[in-house]
Design an enzyme around this catalytic site. Structure first.
Site, PDB file in Angstrom:
ATOM      1  N   CYS A 159      84.839  84.704  74.571  1.00 41.02           N
ATOM      2  CA  CYS A 159      83.569  84.557  75.287  1.00 41.02           C
ATOM      3  C   CYS A 159      83.847  84.648  76.784  1.00 41.02           C
ATOM      4  O   CYS A 159      84.059  83.639  77.456  1.00 41.02           O
ATOM      5  CB  CYS A 159      82.942  83.217  74.919  1.00 41.02           C
ATOM      6  SG  CYS A 159      81.243  83.031  75.498  1.00 41.02           S
ATOM      7  N   CYS A 353      73.450  90.966  76.711  1.00 44.13           N
ATOM      8  CA  CYS A 353      73.821  89.803  77.505  1.00 44.13           C
ATOM      9  C   CYS A 353      73.157  89.847  78.874  1.00 44.13           C
ATOM     10  O   CYS A 353      73.051  90.910  79.491  1.00 44.13           O
ATOM     11  CB  CYS A 353      75.340  89.748  77.676  1.00 44.13           C
ATOM     12  SG  CYS A 353      75.932  88.296  78.593  1.00 44.13           S
TER      13      CYS A 353
END
Length: 423
Positions: A159, A353
């Protein structure tokens, strides 16, 4: 009638419970189980780490909002999943039986893989609201005596977005305080190059992210294998593209935020045949366990192979849009199962994102997540910063009101000027 238990009340678990309640007959019972009694909006944690958000702005008690929708709630730590007996066992000794189990626990944070790292060691984290609050407390002390800072991601991390976000937010906050000139910042990452993101790059992400770091006087080390952390010093082995040692670094710091690698949570990882060696749930294309046909899983806790082999291990991220589609697939497939039909709904392998960068931001779409792609889109602009703020408020509103509306399809894609994605 059936009892469906959702294990985990994060950005996957709460929407799953709401979608199940809307889709299934009211005769079916739905219960959410979570180790704590509050919801936290994890994407806002980088802001908490520098004091731009407070805990009460991004958390709320779970029970009243679920109960208004007729969903049960148990705030207990699960110590064991009896997959053969179809039950959860809690730390207080009680058991909860289920007909279907939906695992959305998120990860266990593997700080122990790098000695001296993590909140119990010498680096900070923004993976939970508690960690972000600790980061803010340490940051306030740092401001009294600033010096070198290291921000980034440990070997095996998957991440990377929040690490980039925090580096730019940290940079912007220091600029506003007129302290930036006193703080050399180094971005240390296991990625093979800046903008890789665990995705093999997206569009012009390498060029644009390198430019952003360079424009903000942030140095970087890629292919970085952090081996240990001591008080005020980080030991980093930098590898070349062939995995050979290129350089050994001993980096001094007065403040460091490093994201860890992930593993599966203990109770999930311990179930025989459910998970891969790192404890992530092995699922088929319909989000169902390959061994236990009444167990489904979505989110960070599912097993997804890396996009590519890299000199330092990097995992593939599970972004919000992907998680949203996984949840929707699970709901449709459980509903089909209850109707005696075969569930055929599939989650998306598309990545979307929104990443804040202090007063600007970066947005990307990778369709599919693994290249080659039909859509390979990466943009930087101030609109992303404001979009993420609006997204935070909308998502929290959605979770409090119990809406099961697909937020990424109806909100984020419109912000990006993209009207629909392939599924």
């Amino acid at each position: 009638m059936a009892h469906i238990v959702v294990l985990g009340a994060g950005t996957g678990g709460m929407p799953a419970a709401y979608e199940l309640r809307e889709r299934l007959d009211k005769a079916h019972q739905i219960t959410v189980v979570n180790a704590v009694d509050y919801f936290q909006f994890v994407p806002s944690n980088p802001w908490v780490g520098v004091g731009w958000r407070k805990r009460d702005a991004i958390t709320f008690p779970i029970r009243p909002h679920l109960e208004k929708k007729g969903i049960g709630f148990v705030a207990q730590l699960v110590t064991r999943i009896d997959a053969e007996g179809n039950a959860l066992e809690f730390a207080n000794g009680e058991r909860l039986a289920y007909d279907y189990l939906v695992i959305t626990t998120g990860p266990k944070l593997a700080f122990d893989e790098v000695p001296g790292s993590g909140p119990e060691g010498h680096t900070r984290s923004i993976c939970t609201v508690e960690h972000a609050e600790q980061t803010w407390a340490d940051y306030q002390e740092f401001l009294q005596d600033p010096g070198p800072a290291i921000i980034g991601a440990m070997p095996g991390a998957s991440c990377f977005g929040p690490a980039y976000e925090f580096s730019f937010i940290f940079n912007k906050d220091l600029q506003r305080r007129k302290l930036r000139k006193k703080v050399p910042i180094t971005y240390v990452t296991s990625e093979p190059y800046i903008g890789h993101l665990g995705l093999g790059g997206v569009g012009d992400s390498k060029l644009l992210m390198e430019s952003a770091l360079r424009s903000n006087d942030i140095k970087w080390i890629t292919n970085a294998k952090v081996t240990r952390v001591e008080p005020g010093k980080m030991f980093v082995t930098e590898l070349d593209e062939n995995g050979q040692v290129k350089k050994e670094h001993e980096l001094p710091f007065k403040f460091s935020m490093m994201l860890p690698a992930f593993r599966g949570v203990d109770a999930v990882a311990a179930v025989e045949g459910l998970c891969n060696p790192r404890g992530f749930v092995i699922i088929d294309e319909y989000q169902r366990s390959k061994k236990y046909r009444n167990i489904f899983s979505a989110g960070v806790c599912v097993a997804i192979p890396p996009v590519e082999v890299t000199p330092v291990p990097t995992g593939a991220p599970k972004t919000g849009y992907m998680i949203e589609t996984m949840v929707t697939a699970i709901v449709h497939n459980i509903a089909a199962d209850l109707e005696g039909k075969t569930g055929t709904a599939k989650g998306s392998w598309n990545a979307i994102c929104l990443a804040d960068m202090g007063d600007t931001g970066a947005a990307f779409v990778a369709l599919p997540q693994i290249p080659p792609r039909n859509t390979n889109w990466f943009k930087v602009g101030k609109w992303v910063h404001w979009s993420k703020i609006a997204f935070e408020k909308y998502f929290l509103y959605k979770m409090k009101t119990g809406s099961s509306e697909p937020i990424y399809e109806k909100y984020v894609l419109k912000l990006m000027g993209i009207h629909r994605l392939e599924h």
